[in-house]
Design a protein around this motif. Structure first.
Motif, PDB file in Angstrom:
ATOM      1  N   SER A 174       0.820  -1.214   0.000  1.00  0.00           N
ATOM      2  CA  SER A 174       0.000   0.000   0.000  1.00  0.00           C
ATOM      3  C   SER A 174       0.852   1.263   0.000  1.00  0.00           C
ATOM      4  N   GLY A 175       1.981   1.219   0.714  1.00  0.00           N
ATOM      5  CA  GLY A 175       2.875   2.381   0.757  1.00  0.00           C
ATOM      6  C   GLY A 175       3.405   2.718  -0.618  1.00  0.00           C
ATOM      7  N   PHE A 176       3.795   1.678  -1.350  1.00  0.00           N
ATOM      8  CA  PHE A 176       4.325   1.903  -2.697  1.00  0.00           C
ATOM      9  C   PHE A 176       3.247   2.468  -3.622  1.00  0.00           C
ATOM     10  N   LEU A 177       2.038   1.884  -3.588  1.00  0.00           N
ATOM     11  CA  LEU A 177       0.956   2.317  -4.476  1.00  0.00           C
ATOM     12  C   LEU A 177       0.473   3.728  -4.147  1.00  0.00           C
ATOM     13  N   LEU A 178       0.295   4.023  -2.865  1.00  0.00           N
ATOM     14  CA  LEU A 178      -0.165   5.359  -2.466  1.00  0.00           C
ATOM     15  C   LEU A 178       0.865   6.423  -2.821  1.00  0.00           C
ATOM     16  N   ASN A 179       2.129   6.106  -2.578  1.00  0.00           N
ATOM     17  CA  ASN A 179       3.180   7.063  -2.907  1.00  0.00           C
ATOM     18  C   ASN A 179       3.271   7.290  -4.411  1.00  0.00           C
ATOM     19  N   ALA A 180       3.139   6.207  -5.180  1.00  0.00           N
ATOM     20  CA  ALA A 180       3.190   6.334  -6.641  1.00  0.00           C
ATOM     21  C   ALA A 180       2.075   7.263  -7.134  1.00  0.00           C
ATOM     22  N   LEU A 181       0.890   7.131  -6.541  1.00  0.00           N
ATOM     23  CA  LEU A 181      -0.238   7.988  -6.918  1.00  0.00           C
ATOM     24  C   LEU A 181       0.057   9.450  -6.586  1.00  0.00           C
ATOM     25  N   CYS A 182       0.595   9.695  -5.402  1.00  0.00           N
ATOM     26  CA  CYS A 182       0.921  11.063  -4.993  1.00  0.00           C
ATOM     27  C   CYS A 182       2.004  11.670  -5.879  1.00  0.00           C
ATOM     28  N   TYR A 183       3.008  10.866  -6.219  1.00  0.00           N
ATOM     29  CA  TYR A 183       4.072  11.384  -7.075  1.00  0.00           C
ATOM     30  C   TYR A 183       3.563  11.656  -8.489  1.00  0.00           C
ATOM     31  N   PHE A 184       2.632  10.831  -8.936  1.00  0.00           N
ATOM     32  CA  PHE A 184       2.043  11.056 -10.251  1.00  0.00           C
ATOM     33  C   PHE A 184       1.302  12.391 -10.275  1.00  0.00           C
ATOM     34  N   ILE A 185       0.547  12.659  -9.207  1.00  0.00           N
ATOM     35  CA  ILE A 185      -0.191  13.923  -9.096  1.00  0.00           C
ATOM     36  C   ILE A 185       0.775  15.106  -9.080  1.00  0.00           C
ATOM     37  N   GLY A 186       1.896  14.948  -8.376  1.00  0.00           N
ATOM     38  CA  GLY A 186       2.837  16.054  -8.245  1.00  0.00           C
ATOM     39  C   GLY A 186       3.928  16.125  -9.292  1.00  0.00           C
ATOM     40  N   TRP A 187       3.906  15.224 -10.272  1.00  0.00           N
ATOM     41  CA  TRP A 187       4.988  15.133 -11.260  1.00  0.00           C
ATOM     42  C   TRP A 187       5.322  16.472 -11.921  1.00  0.00           C
ATOM     43  N   LYS A 188       4.292  17.195 -12.335  1.00  0.00           N
ATOM     44  CA  LYS A 188       4.526  18.426 -13.091  1.00  0.00           C
ATOM     45  C   LYS A 188       5.016  19.588 -12.232  1.00  0.00           C
ATOM     46  N   THR A 189       4.841  19.510 -10.910  1.00  0.00           N
ATOM     47  CA  THR A 189       5.224  20.627 -10.051  1.00  0.00           C
ATOM     48  C   THR A 189       6.488  20.366  -9.234  1.00  0.00           C
ATOM     49  N   LEU A 190       6.966  19.114  -9.200  1.00  0.00           N
ATOM     50  CA  LEU A 190       8.075  18.765  -8.309  1.00  0.00           C
ATOM     51  C   LEU A 190       9.439  18.665  -8.991  1.00  0.00           C
ATOM     52  N   GLY A 191       9.460  18.434 -10.267  1.00  0.00           N
ATOM     53  CA  GLY A 191      10.738  18.315 -10.964  1.00  0.00           C
ATOM     54  C   GLY A 191      11.233  16.882 -11.027  1.00  0.00           C
ATOM     55  N   LYS A 192      12.022  16.586 -12.027  1.00  0.00           N
ATOM     56  CA  LYS A 192      12.478  15.217 -12.288  1.00  0.00           C
ATOM     57  C   LYS A 192      13.399  14.668 -11.209  1.00  0.00           C
ATOM     58  N   SER A 193      14.333  15.496 -10.728  1.00  0.00           N
ATOM     59  CA  SER A 193      15.275  14.990  -9.724  1.00  0.00           C
ATOM     60  C   SER A 193      14.556  14.613  -8.435  1.00  0.00           C
ATOM     61  N   PHE A 194      13.565  15.403  -8.034  1.00  0.00           N
ATOM     62  CA  PHE A 194      12.797  15.097  -6.830  1.00  0.00           C
ATOM     63  C   PHE A 194      12.097  13.755  -6.979  1.00  0.00           C
ATOM     64  N   ILE A 195      11.533  13.510  -8.138  1.00  0.00           N
ATOM     65  CA  ILE A 195      10.814  12.262  -8.370  1.00  0.00           C
ATOM     66  C   ILE A 195      11.763  11.069  -8.297  1.00  0.00           C
ATOM     67  N   VAL A 196      12.951  11.199  -8.874  1.00  0.00           N
ATOM     68  CA  VAL A 196      13.927  10.110  -8.853  1.00  0.00           C
ATOM     69  C   VAL A 196      14.378   9.813  -7.430  1.00  0.00           C
ATOM     70  N   TYR A 197      14.723  10.849  -6.672  1.00  0.00           N
ATOM     71  CA  TYR A 197      15.162  10.645  -5.282  1.00  0.00           C
ATOM     72  C   TYR A 197      14.029  10.103  -4.421  1.00  0.00           C
ATOM     73  N   SER A 198      12.826  10.559  -4.690  1.00  0.00           N
ATOM     74  CA  SER A 198      11.664  10.071  -3.944  1.00  0.00           C
ATOM     75  C   SER A 198      11.398   8.604  -4.257  1.00  0.00           C
ATOM     76  N   ALA A 199      11.582   8.226  -5.513  1.00  0.00           N
ATOM     77  CA  ALA A 199      11.416   6.826  -5.905  1.00  0.00           C
ATOM     78  C   ALA A 199      12.428   5.949  -5.169  1.00  0.00           C
ATOM     79  N   ALA A 200      13.655   6.438  -5.053  1.00  0.00           N
ATOM     80  CA  ALA A 200      14.696   5.692  -4.336  1.00  0.00           C
ATOM     81  C   ALA A 200      14.309   5.513  -2.871  1.00  0.00           C
ATOM     82  N   ALA A 201      13.782   6.569  -2.263  1.00  0.00           N
ATOM     83  CA  ALA A 201      13.368   6.506  -0.862  1.00  0.00           C
ATOM     84  C   ALA A 201      12.176   5.567  -0.682  1.00  0.00           C
ATOM     85  N   THR A 202      11.235   5.612  -1.608  1.00  0.00           N
ATOM     86  CA  THR A 202      10.050   4.760  -1.533  1.00  0.00           C
ATOM     87  C   THR A 202      10.419   3.288  -1.689  1.00  0.00           C
TER      88      THR A 202
END
Length: 199
Positions: free
Chosen positions: A56-84
């Motif tokens: 559930s943590g992986f799926l919920l986080n993936a949904l949140c990152y998808f929503i924020g993709w356009k406002t957070l920047g690519k590097s943030f998404i990559v580092y967040s994926a590593a943390a998740t």
């Protein structure tokens, strides 16, 4: 496309997710102390539907990152994926090992759990990402609604804590509220360290 991505930040974010998973499984989950946001929601789903936070943590986080993709920047998404990924893999390993210790005191569990959550999230943010989708979602909502990010965090945390009253007694929810406030302060302190280093 991802030339600005740094391997050391990915590694730091990964292990920050592991720190968070350790505290969430070995302290909060065992003491029935929940978190706010998606972290608390994973525990809620585990209790009522037997869905592992590793899933559930992986799926919920993936949904949140998808929503924020356009406002957070690519590097943030990559580092967040590593943390998740670090969080989900570590939590699964801790599930297979089983609890390493038991803490009898709810107050101690709330405080110690807050240290792990605050450090796990704080160091991941310091690396440029986040182990929880809360950060991605809060930043996006803050930008869209033009309100302070701390208000978004507070609103999502309180919403999940209120839902958690369906399986956690109000006395324990108060401990959860304590751990949410303390972990937020720890994250804030770590952020101040980052700003101090930049000056």
């Amino acid at each position: 496309m991802f030339k600005e991505i740094r391997l050391k930040n990915c590694i730091a974010a990964f292990f920050s997710g592991s720190i968070l998973a350790f505290g969430l499984f070995n302290i909060h989950a065992q003491a029935d102390i929940t978190e706010g946001g998606t972290l608390g929601l994973t525990l809620l789903l585990e209790h009522w539907f037997a869905v592992s936070p590793a899933v559930s943590g992986f799926l919920l986080n993936a949904l949140c990152y998808f929503i924020g993709w356009k406002t957070l920047g690519k590097s943030f998404i990559v580092y967040s994926a590593a943390a998740t990924i670090g969080f989900s893999l570590s939590y699964r390993i801790f599930e297979m090992i089983g609890p390493l210790f038991a803490i009898e005191s709810q107050l101690l569990a709330a405080i110690l759990g807050a240290v792990f959550v605050g450090c796990g999230c704080g160091f991941a943010i310091l690396a440029g990402g986040a182990p929880s989708g809360d950060d991605a979602l809060a930043m996006s909502l803050s930008k869209v609604l033009k309100i302070g990010i701390e208000k978004v965090y507070l609103a999502t945390d309180l919403a999940v804590l209120l839902l958690s009253l369906s399986y956690i007694p109000i006395g324990k929810i108060l401990y959860s509220l304590l751990t949410v406030v303390l972990s937020g302060q720890i994250i804030g302190l770590i952020q101040k360290l980052k700003k101090t280093d930049q000056n």
